[in-house]
Design a protein around this motif. Structure first.
Motif, PDB file in Angstrom:
ATOM      1  N   ARG A  82       7.625   6.270  12.109  1.00  0.00           N
ATOM      2  CA  ARG A  82       8.465   6.477  10.928  1.00  0.00           C
ATOM      3  C   ARG A  82       7.736   7.255   9.841  1.00  0.00           C
ATOM      4  NH1 ARG A  82       8.863   2.767   7.380  1.00  0.00           N
ATOM      5  NH2 ARG A  82       8.525   1.128   8.911  1.00  0.00           N
ATOM      6  N   VAL A  83       6.480   6.910   9.570  1.00  0.00           N
ATOM      7  CA  VAL A  83       5.771   7.643   8.518  1.00  0.00           C
ATOM      8  C   VAL A  83       5.528   9.080   8.948  1.00  0.00           C
ATOM      9  CG1 VAL A  83       4.753   5.628   7.393  1.00  0.00           C
ATOM     10  CG2 VAL A  83       3.457   6.796   9.145  1.00  0.00           C
ATOM     11  N   LYS A  84       5.198   9.280  10.214  1.00  0.00           N
ATOM     12  CA  LYS A  84       5.013  10.649  10.707  1.00  0.00           C
ATOM     13  C   LYS A  84       6.321  11.432  10.599  1.00  0.00           C
ATOM     14  CE  LYS A  84       3.398  13.311  14.630  1.00  0.00           C
ATOM     15  NZ  LYS A  84       2.963  13.277  16.020  1.00  0.00           N
ATOM     16  N   ALA A  89       1.009  11.930   6.274  1.00  0.00           N
ATOM     17  CA  ALA A  89      -0.189  12.044   7.107  1.00  0.00           C
ATOM     18  C   ALA A  89      -1.299  11.180   6.519  1.00  0.00           C
ATOM     19  CB  ALA A  89      -0.626  13.498   7.183  1.00  0.00           C
ATOM     20  N   GLY A  90      -2.238  10.822   7.341  1.00  0.00           N
ATOM     21  CA  GLY A  90      -3.380  10.044   6.885  1.00  0.00           C
ATOM     22  C   GLY A  90      -3.114   8.550   6.934  1.00  0.00           C
ATOM     23  N   ALA A  91      -4.011   7.800   6.349  1.00  0.00           N
ATOM     24  CA  ALA A  91      -3.909   6.346   6.350  1.00  0.00           C
ATOM     25  C   ALA A  91      -2.658   5.901   5.609  1.00  0.00           C
ATOM     26  CB  ALA A  91      -5.141   5.729   5.693  1.00  0.00           C
ATOM     27  N   ALA A  92      -1.993   4.904   6.156  1.00  0.00           N
ATOM     28  CA  ALA A  92      -0.792   4.355   5.524  1.00  0.00           C
ATOM     29  C   ALA A  92      -0.645   2.898   5.951  1.00  0.00           C
ATOM     30  CB  ALA A  92       0.451   5.148   5.924  1.00  0.00           C
ATOM     31  N   ARG A 124      -8.481   3.107   0.024  1.00  0.00           N
ATOM     32  CA  ARG A 124      -8.073   4.408   0.563  1.00  0.00           C
ATOM     33  C   ARG A 124      -6.739   4.867  -0.013  1.00  0.00           C
ATOM     34  NH1 ARG A 124      -7.642   3.301   6.731  1.00  0.00           N
ATOM     35  NH2 ARG A 124      -6.720   1.443   5.815  1.00  0.00           N
ATOM     36  N   PHE A 125      -5.905   3.930  -0.434  1.00  0.00           N
ATOM     37  CA  PHE A 125      -4.560   4.278  -0.869  1.00  0.00           C
ATOM     38  C   PHE A 125      -4.535   4.719  -2.326  1.00  0.00           C
ATOM     39  CE2 PHE A 125      -3.427   1.019   2.509  1.00  0.00           C
ATOM     40  CZ  PHE A 125      -3.372   1.993   3.496  1.00  0.00           C
ATOM     41  N   THR A 126      -3.763   5.769  -2.572  1.00  0.00           N
ATOM     42  CA  THR A 126      -3.625   6.309  -3.930  1.00  0.00           C
ATOM     43  C   THR A 126      -2.161   6.414  -4.356  1.00  0.00           C
ATOM     44  OG1 THR A 126      -3.611   8.587  -3.088  1.00  0.00           O
ATOM     45  CG2 THR A 126      -5.760   7.659  -3.758  1.00  0.00           C
ATOM     46  N   ARG A 127      -1.229   6.299  -3.391  1.00  0.00           N
ATOM     47  CA  ARG A 127       0.194   6.482  -3.667  1.00  0.00           C
ATOM     48  C   ARG A 127       0.991   5.322  -3.081  1.00  0.00           C
ATOM     49  NH1 ARG A 127       2.200  10.997  -0.591  1.00  0.00           N
ATOM     50  NH2 ARG A 127       0.741  10.333   0.999  1.00  0.00           N
TER      51      ARG A 127
END
Length: 150
Positions: A82-84, A89-92, A124-127
């Motif tokens: 789903r995120v893809k 992209a990247g860690a989620a 790692r998360f910023t958003r």
């Protein structure tokens, strides 16, 4: 207002579901709550992100339509797919919840769960994107999704 939720090629389109209580977009109170949670661990605040909000809204819609909490869409597509599919992209990571409670109680529940807390405090998360949909059979029940990303 009914929202058309995105779908992936090869899958049947998702039928419309119950609308959220307000237009999509992470509320300022969520921004402040998450900033306080992260500040208590010496971390920078998270920034609301429209892409992540869309992914959260999509997942909340799937859960509301199915009437149950799940990280899958019901078509065998999990969180990573789903995120893809939403261009993330990247860690989620994703926190989900279901119940008759408000946003403040939601964050309290997640802070008292080791895995959910770990996601919110991951440096790692910023958003982030936060969304919910109401259950079509019980308007006091909400299906919440928080998607976190780099």
């Amino acid at each position: 207002m009914l929202l058309a939720l995105p779908h992936w090629p090869g899958l049947p389109p998702a039928p419309p579901c119950c609308p959220p209580a307000k237009a999509p977009g992470s509320p300022p109170s969520a921004v402040g709550t998450l900033a306080g949670i992260r500040a208590s661990a010496g971390l920078e605040p998270l920034v609301p992100d429209p892409q992540l909000e869309q992914a959260a809204l999509q997942q909340s819609g799937y859960m509301a339509r199915g009437g149950r909490m799940s990280h899958t869409t019901g078509w065998g597509k999990g969180f990573a797919s789903r995120v893809k599919g939403n261009g993330i992209a990247g860690a989620a990571a994703e926190n989900i919840a279901e119940g008759r409670f408000d946003q403040q109680k939601l964050f309290d529940i997640w802070m008292h769960s080791a895995g959910h807390r770990r996601n919110m405090l991951d440096p790692r998360f910023t958003r982030f994107g936060l969304a919910y949909m109401r259950d079509g059979r019980d308007s006091s029940r909400r299906y919440w999704s928080l998607v976190l990303g780099k």
